[in-house]
Design a protein around this motif. Structure first.
Motif, PDB file in Angstrom:
ATOM      1  N   GLU A 287      -9.550 -54.426  20.401  1.00 61.79           N
ATOM      2  CA  GLU A 287     -10.590 -55.444  20.410  1.00 61.79           C
ATOM      3  C   GLU A 287     -10.976 -55.890  19.004  1.00 61.79           C
ATOM      4  OE1 GLU A 287     -10.821 -52.437  21.812  1.00 61.79           O
ATOM      5  OE2 GLU A 287     -10.563 -52.928  23.917  1.00 61.79           O
ATOM      6  N   ALA A 288     -10.423 -55.285  17.976  1.00 63.82           N
ATOM      7  CA  ALA A 288     -10.857 -55.534  16.600  1.00 63.82           C
ATOM      8  C   ALA A 288     -10.542 -56.939  16.107  1.00 63.82           C
ATOM      9  CB  ALA A 288     -10.232 -54.506  15.661  1.00 63.82           C
ATOM     10  N   SER A 289      -9.504 -57.575  16.610  1.00 60.47           N
ATOM     11  CA  SER A 289      -9.125 -58.889  16.099  1.00 60.47           C
ATOM     12  C   SER A 289      -8.717 -59.831  17.225  1.00 60.47           C
ATOM     13  CB  SER A 289      -7.990 -58.760  15.090  1.00 60.47           C
ATOM     14  OG  SER A 289      -7.627 -60.030  14.626  1.00 60.47           O
ATOM     15  N   LYS A 290      -9.642 -60.647  17.647  1.00 62.35           N
ATOM     16  CA  LYS A 290      -9.340 -61.657  18.661  1.00 62.35           C
ATOM     17  C   LYS A 290      -8.362 -62.692  18.118  1.00 62.35           C
ATOM     18  CE  LYS A 290     -11.496 -60.963  22.531  1.00 62.35           C
ATOM     19  NZ  LYS A 290     -10.787 -60.782  23.776  1.00 62.35           N
ATOM     20  N   CYS A 291      -8.417 -62.922  16.833  1.00 59.26           N
ATOM     21  CA  CYS A 291      -7.532 -63.888  16.202  1.00 59.26           C
ATOM     22  C   CYS A 291      -6.064 -63.468  16.348  1.00 59.26           C
ATOM     23  CB  CYS A 291      -7.913 -64.020  14.736  1.00 59.26           C
ATOM     24  SG  CYS A 291      -7.009 -65.279  13.851  1.00 59.26           S
ATOM     25  N   VAL A 292      -5.769 -62.218  16.031  1.00 62.45           N
ATOM     26  CA  VAL A 292      -4.401 -61.711  16.136  1.00 62.45           C
ATOM     27  C   VAL A 292      -3.982 -61.631  17.603  1.00 62.45           C
ATOM     28  CG1 VAL A 292      -2.891 -59.746  15.664  1.00 62.45           C
ATOM     29  CG2 VAL A 292      -4.509 -60.521  13.943  1.00 62.45           C
ATOM     30  N   ASP A 293      -4.908 -61.249  18.468  1.00 60.64           N
ATOM     31  CA  ASP A 293      -4.632 -61.206  19.900  1.00 60.64           C
ATOM     32  C   ASP A 293      -4.242 -62.597  20.403  1.00 60.64           C
ATOM     33  OD1 ASP A 293      -4.556 -59.824  22.421  1.00 60.64           O
ATOM     34  OD2 ASP A 293      -6.468 -60.779  22.925  1.00 60.64           O
ATOM     35  N   ALA A 294      -4.959 -63.619  19.979  1.00 59.49           N
ATOM     36  CA  ALA A 294      -4.652 -64.993  20.385  1.00 59.49           C
ATOM     37  C   ALA A 294      -3.300 -65.446  19.841  1.00 59.49           C
ATOM     38  CB  ALA A 294      -5.753 -65.938  19.923  1.00 59.49           C
ATOM     39  N   LEU A 295      -2.990 -65.071  18.608  1.00 63.02           N
ATOM     40  CA  LEU A 295      -1.676 -65.406  18.049  1.00 63.02           C
ATOM     41  C   LEU A 295      -0.564 -64.760  18.863  1.00 63.02           C
ATOM     42  CD1 LEU A 295      -2.279 -65.081  14.202  1.00 63.02           C
ATOM     43  CD2 LEU A 295      -1.533 -67.143  15.392  1.00 63.02           C
ATOM     44  N   ALA A 296      -0.717 -63.479  19.189  1.00 68.55           N
ATOM     45  CA  ALA A 296       0.322 -62.772  19.948  1.00 68.55           C
ATOM     46  C   ALA A 296       0.546 -63.416  21.310  1.00 68.55           C
ATOM     47  CB  ALA A 296      -0.059 -61.305  20.104  1.00 68.55           C
ATOM     48  N   ARG A 297      -0.519 -63.801  21.986  1.00 75.60           N
ATOM     49  CA  ARG A 297      -0.388 -64.441  23.303  1.00 75.60           C
ATOM     50  C   ARG A 297       0.311 -65.793  23.212  1.00 75.60           C
ATOM     51  NH1 ARG A 297      -5.819 -63.047  23.945  1.00 75.60           N
ATOM     52  NH2 ARG A 297      -6.320 -65.251  23.778  1.00 75.60           N
ATOM     53  N   ARG A 298       0.202 -66.439  22.080  1.00 69.62           N
ATOM     54  CA  ARG A 298       0.800 -67.754  21.904  1.00 69.62           C
ATOM     55  C   ARG A 298       2.330 -67.703  21.869  1.00 69.62           C
ATOM     56  NH1 ARG A 298      -1.456 -71.666  17.458  1.00 69.62           N
ATOM     57  NH2 ARG A 298      -2.937 -72.093  19.084  1.00 69.62           N
ATOM     58  N   GLY A 299       2.908 -66.550  21.611  1.00 66.59           N
ATOM     59  CA  GLY A 299       4.359 -66.420  21.537  1.00 66.59           C
ATOM     60  C   GLY A 299       5.078 -66.882  22.793  1.00 66.59           C
ATOM     61  N   SER A 300       4.432 -66.737  23.950  1.00 63.08           N
ATOM     62  CA  SER A 300       5.069 -67.141  25.208  1.00 63.08           C
ATOM     63  C   SER A 300       5.238 -68.657  25.306  1.00 63.08           C
ATOM     64  CB  SER A 300       4.258 -66.624  26.396  1.00 63.08           C
ATOM     65  OG  SER A 300       2.962 -67.186  26.377  1.00 63.08           O
ATOM     66  N   GLU A 301       4.526 -69.409  24.475  1.00 64.57           N
ATOM     67  CA  GLU A 301       4.618 -70.871  24.487  1.00 64.57           C
ATOM     68  C   GLU A 301       5.732 -71.400  23.591  1.00 64.57           C
ATOM     69  OE1 GLU A 301       0.796 -72.031  23.060  1.00 64.57           O
ATOM     70  OE2 GLU A 301      -0.273 -70.953  24.643  1.00 64.57           O
ATOM     71  N   LEU A 302       6.402 -70.504  22.874  1.00 64.40           N
ATOM     72  CA  LEU A 302       7.372 -70.922  21.860  1.00 64.40           C
ATOM     73  C   LEU A 302       8.673 -71.453  22.439  1.00 64.40           C
ATOM     74  CD1 LEU A 302       7.289 -68.089  19.175  1.00 64.40           C
ATOM     75  CD2 LEU A 302       6.208 -70.313  19.078  1.00 64.40           C
ATOM     76  N   ASP A 303       9.163 -72.495  21.810  1.00 62.53           N
ATOM     77  CA  ASP A 303      10.529 -72.938  22.056  1.00 62.53           C
ATOM     78  C   ASP A 303      11.458 -72.222  21.086  1.00 62.53           C
ATOM     79  OD1 ASP A 303       9.828 -74.726  24.070  1.00 62.53           O
ATOM     80  OD2 ASP A 303       9.463 -76.343  22.641  1.00 62.53           O
ATOM     81  N   GLN A 304      10.927 -71.905  19.882  1.00 65.47           N
ATOM     82  CA  GLN A 304      11.695 -71.181  18.881  1.00 65.47           C
ATOM     83  C   GLN A 304      11.465 -69.685  19.059  1.00 65.47           C
ATOM     84  OE1 GLN A 304       9.194 -73.438  17.903  1.00 65.47           O
ATOM     85  NE2 GLN A 304       9.889 -74.556  16.114  1.00 65.47           N
ATOM     86  N   ASP A 305      12.261 -68.923  18.340  1.00 63.27           N
ATOM     87  CA  ASP A 305      12.171 -67.463  18.382  1.00 63.27           C
ATOM     88  C   ASP A 305      11.022 -66.934  17.530  1.00 63.27           C
ATOM     89  OD1 ASP A 305      13.103 -64.878  19.019  1.00 63.27           O
ATOM     90  OD2 ASP A 305      14.208 -64.781  17.139  1.00 63.27           O
ATOM     91  N   PHE A 306      10.780 -67.570  16.372  1.00 57.21           N
ATOM     92  CA  PHE A 306       9.822 -67.044  15.396  1.00 57.21           C
ATOM     93  C   PHE A 306       9.205 -68.203  14.623  1.00 57.21           C
ATOM     94  CE2 PHE A 306       8.989 -65.067  11.150  1.00 57.21           C
ATOM     95  CZ  PHE A 306       8.109 -64.075  11.574  1.00 57.21           C
ATOM     96  N   ILE A 307       7.872 -68.166  14.458  1.00 56.02           N
ATOM     97  CA  ILE A 307       7.177 -69.215  13.716  1.00 56.02           C
ATOM     98  C   ILE A 307       6.198 -68.569  12.738  1.00 56.02           C
ATOM     99  CG2 ILE A 307       5.533 -71.127  13.856  1.00 56.02           C
ATOM    100  CD1 ILE A 307       6.654 -71.893  16.506  1.00 56.02           C
TER     101      ILE A 307
END
Length: 158
Positions: free
Chosen positions: A111-131
């Motif tokens: 729970e310490a970083s909602k920002c990093v949690d949100a970034l990690a969840r965004r990976g499923s939206e990627l067309d590329q492998d890494f951004i």
């Protein structure tokens, strides 16, 4: 540097992300990766490796690592023994850590970083492998501000 993973199940479709901040806790660089099907600790190791790789490429001389997977911290600091399945990723992380002059590793709660949690969840939206993001997107800006203030979020369990 703070890293995290996101998954629909374990094992299952997984993503990872991380955030490197400056000494004042401001955004420096963020990253996300779409991993695919994997188990949780594999994804935590990939996130750590990606973050360390970026730190090394930026020639950062001091890095504080915050990660919520105690077992991963134990593996890369030689506290815990690991099985051969994880050995290559662990060796990569240890090698990268040895190339950064000052490294401190800390366990943090999920729970310490909602920002990093949100970034990690965004990976499923990627067309590329890494951004890699040089600046935060608009939906991350407020979460970054709350993280900087130290706002704590309780984890809701069904």
């Amino acid at each position: 540097m703070t890293t995290d993973r996101s998954s629909l199940s374990n094992p299952g479709r997984t993503d990872e992300g991380g955030l490197i901040r400056d000494q004042n806790y401001n955004w420096f660089i963020g990253f996300i990766r779409n991993i695919g099907i994997a188990i949780g600790v594999d994804v935590e190791l990939w996130a750590l490796k990606d973050g360390l790789t970026i730190c090394r490429e930026l020639n950062l001389s001091a890095v504080e690592i915050e990660i919520d997977a105690k077992v991963v911290l134990g593996w890369v600091s030689d506290t815990y023994n690991c099985n051969l399945h994880h050995a290559a990723l662990i060796l990569d992380c240890k090698t990268l850590i040895s190339q950064i002059p000052q490294v401190r590793m800390n366990h943090c709660f999920r729970e310490a970083s909602k920002c990093v949690d949100a970034l990690a969840r965004r990976g499923s939206e990627l067309d590329q492998d890494f951004i890699v993001f040089d600046s935060p997107t608009m939906d991350i800006v407020m979460l970054l501000y709350y993280d900087k203030l130290g706002v704590y979020y309780e984890r809701l369990c069904p």
